[in-house]
Design a protein around this motif. Structure first.
Motif, mmCIF file in Angstrom:
data_model
loop_
_atom_site.group_PDB
_atom_site.id
_atom_site.type_symbol
_atom_site.label_atom_id
_atom_site.label_comp_id
_atom_site.label_asym_id
_atom_site.label_seq_id
_atom_site.Cartn_x
_atom_site.Cartn_y
_atom_site.Cartn_z
ATOM 1 N N GLU A 27 -1.167 15.438 9.930
ATOM 2 C CA GLU A 27 0.058 16.011 10.507
ATOM 3 C C GLU A 27 1.145 16.042 9.435
ATOM 4 N N TYR A 28 2.070 16.995 9.598
ATOM 5 C CA TYR A 28 3.206 17.134 8.697
ATOM 6 C C TYR A 28 4.490 17.038 9.512
ATOM 7 N N LEU A 29 5.577 16.751 8.810
ATOM 8 C CA LEU A 29 6.884 16.809 9.457
ATOM 9 C C LEU A 29 7.181 18.258 9.824
ATOM 10 N N ILE A 51 1.981 17.230 -0.460
ATOM 11 C CA ILE A 51 1.611 16.038 0.314
ATOM 12 C C ILE A 51 0.096 15.832 0.287
ATOM 13 N N ARG A 52 -0.668 16.913 0.431
ATOM 14 C CA ARG A 52 -2.134 16.803 0.388
ATOM 15 C C ARG A 52 -2.600 16.274 -0.969
ATOM 16 N N LYS A 53 -1.995 16.778 -2.048
ATOM 17 C CA LYS A 53 -2.353 16.319 -3.399
ATOM 18 C C LYS A 53 -2.015 14.837 -3.569
ATOM 19 N N MET A 54 -0.824 14.460 -3.138
ATOM 20 C CA MET A 54 -0.399 13.071 -3.280
ATOM 21 C C MET A 54 -1.285 12.141 -2.458
ATOM 22 N N ALA A 55 -1.684 12.593 -1.275
ATOM 23 C CA ALA A 55 -2.476 11.757 -0.370
ATOM 24 C C ALA A 55 -3.816 11.367 -0.993
ATOM 25 N N ASN A 56 -4.315 12.163 -1.938
ATOM 26 C CA ASN A 56 -5.572 11.822 -2.607
ATOM 27 C C ASN A 56 -5.492 10.500 -3.369
ATOM 28 N N ASN A 57 -4.284 10.100 -3.744
ATOM 29 C CA ASN A 57 -4.097 8.865 -4.510
ATOM 30 C C ASN A 57 -3.748 7.665 -3.628
ATOM 31 N N PHE A 58 -3.836 7.838 -2.313
ATOM 32 C CA PHE A 58 -3.479 6.761 -1.391
ATOM 33 C C PHE A 58 -4.649 6.450 -0.469
ATOM 34 N N PHE A 59 -4.620 5.249 0.083
ATOM 35 C CA PHE A 59 -5.668 4.774 0.980
ATOM 36 C C PHE A 59 -4.991 4.076 2.155
ATOM 37 N N LEU A 60 -5.354 4.464 3.373
ATOM 38 C CA LEU A 60 -4.758 3.887 4.572
ATOM 39 C C LEU A 60 -5.759 2.943 5.229
ATOM 40 N N ASN A 61 -5.376 1.699 5.403
ATOM 41 C CA ASN A 61 -6.196 0.688 6.068
ATOM 42 C C ASN A 61 -5.427 0.207 7.288
ATOM 43 N N LYS A 62 -5.807 0.697 8.463
ATOM 44 C CA LYS A 62 -5.080 0.446 9.717
ATOM 45 C C LYS A 62 -3.646 0.932 9.553
ATOM 46 N N GLU A 63 -2.679 0.035 9.521
ATOM 47 C CA GLU A 63 -1.274 0.434 9.394
ATOM 48 C C GLU A 63 -0.737 0.278 7.968
ATOM 49 N N VAL A 64 -1.546 -0.257 7.069
ATOM 50 C CA VAL A 64 -1.077 -0.554 5.711
ATOM 51 C C VAL A 64 -1.532 0.540 4.751
#
Length: 196
Positions: free
Chosen positions: A120-122, A133-146
């Protein structure tokens, strides 16, 4: 450089005690490689009305380290003119000036987290912003809420909001996490602790 700028009085502060004493002529220079430099320093000193050399231990030389860091980041122009550097002393630590709340009250990583949770986007953002945002998200990892940022060495850094960042920085600067050390080591401690 001082001579080119028509400076006739100079205070030289150095953290290498041996070199300071050698240039002052108090200690002999035994190294053949250093002799030409010491002789050149003596010749240049004679061109000034007054020059003073002062030794300052590395532990007390944080200001010079900060200036050297700034100097290494600036690309000097071809001309010999360099604008003066204005230094203002602040009443609070620099880290207090850099931790700012987002205007909307949400953490800086909110857009990335929303995308990772449900693609989802704002509302009201452009296609270009969505792509970023899609490009940046490749460098992140979501574990539950963290949310974590992936590092090149495969480590993960936990993303924190402004409140938690302020608390962490205050703890680090208060030496809660150990003795207070120079800026590079403090930054490394924060990174190794897993915070982003």
């Amino acid at each position: 450089m001082a001579l080119d700028m028509d400076i006739d009085e100079l205070l030289v502060i150095g953290d290498f005690d041996l070199l300071i004493h050698q240039v002052q002529g108090e200690w002999a220079t035994k190294s053949e490689k250093l002799l030409p430099y010491v002789n050149l320093a003596h010749r240049l000193c004679k061109k000034l009305k007054k020059i003073e050399f002062r030794h300052m231990p590395i532990a007390q030389n944080e200001f010079a380290d900060a200036l050297a860091t700034i100097a290494s980041m600036i690309q000097y122009p071809e001309s010999s003119h360099i604008d003066p550097l204005r230094i203002c002393l602040k009443e609070q630590h620099a880290h207090c000036c850099h931790v700012e709340a987002e205007p909307d009250g949400k953490p800086w990583y909110n857009d990335i987290k929303m995308y990772l949770e449900g693609h989802e986007y704002l509302e009201g953002i452009t296609n270009g912003q969505k792509k970023t945002i899609r490009k940046m998200a490749n460098n992140f990892f979501l574990n539950k809420e963290v949310l974590y940022k992936r590092m090149l060495d495969l480590g993960l850094l936990r993303c924190v909001d402004v409140g938690e960042a302020t608390k962490l920085l205050e703890e680090v600067h208060a030496a809660t996490c150990g003795p207070h050390v120079n800026g590079f080591v403090v930054a490394r401690k924060i990174l190794l602790a897993g915070y982003y």
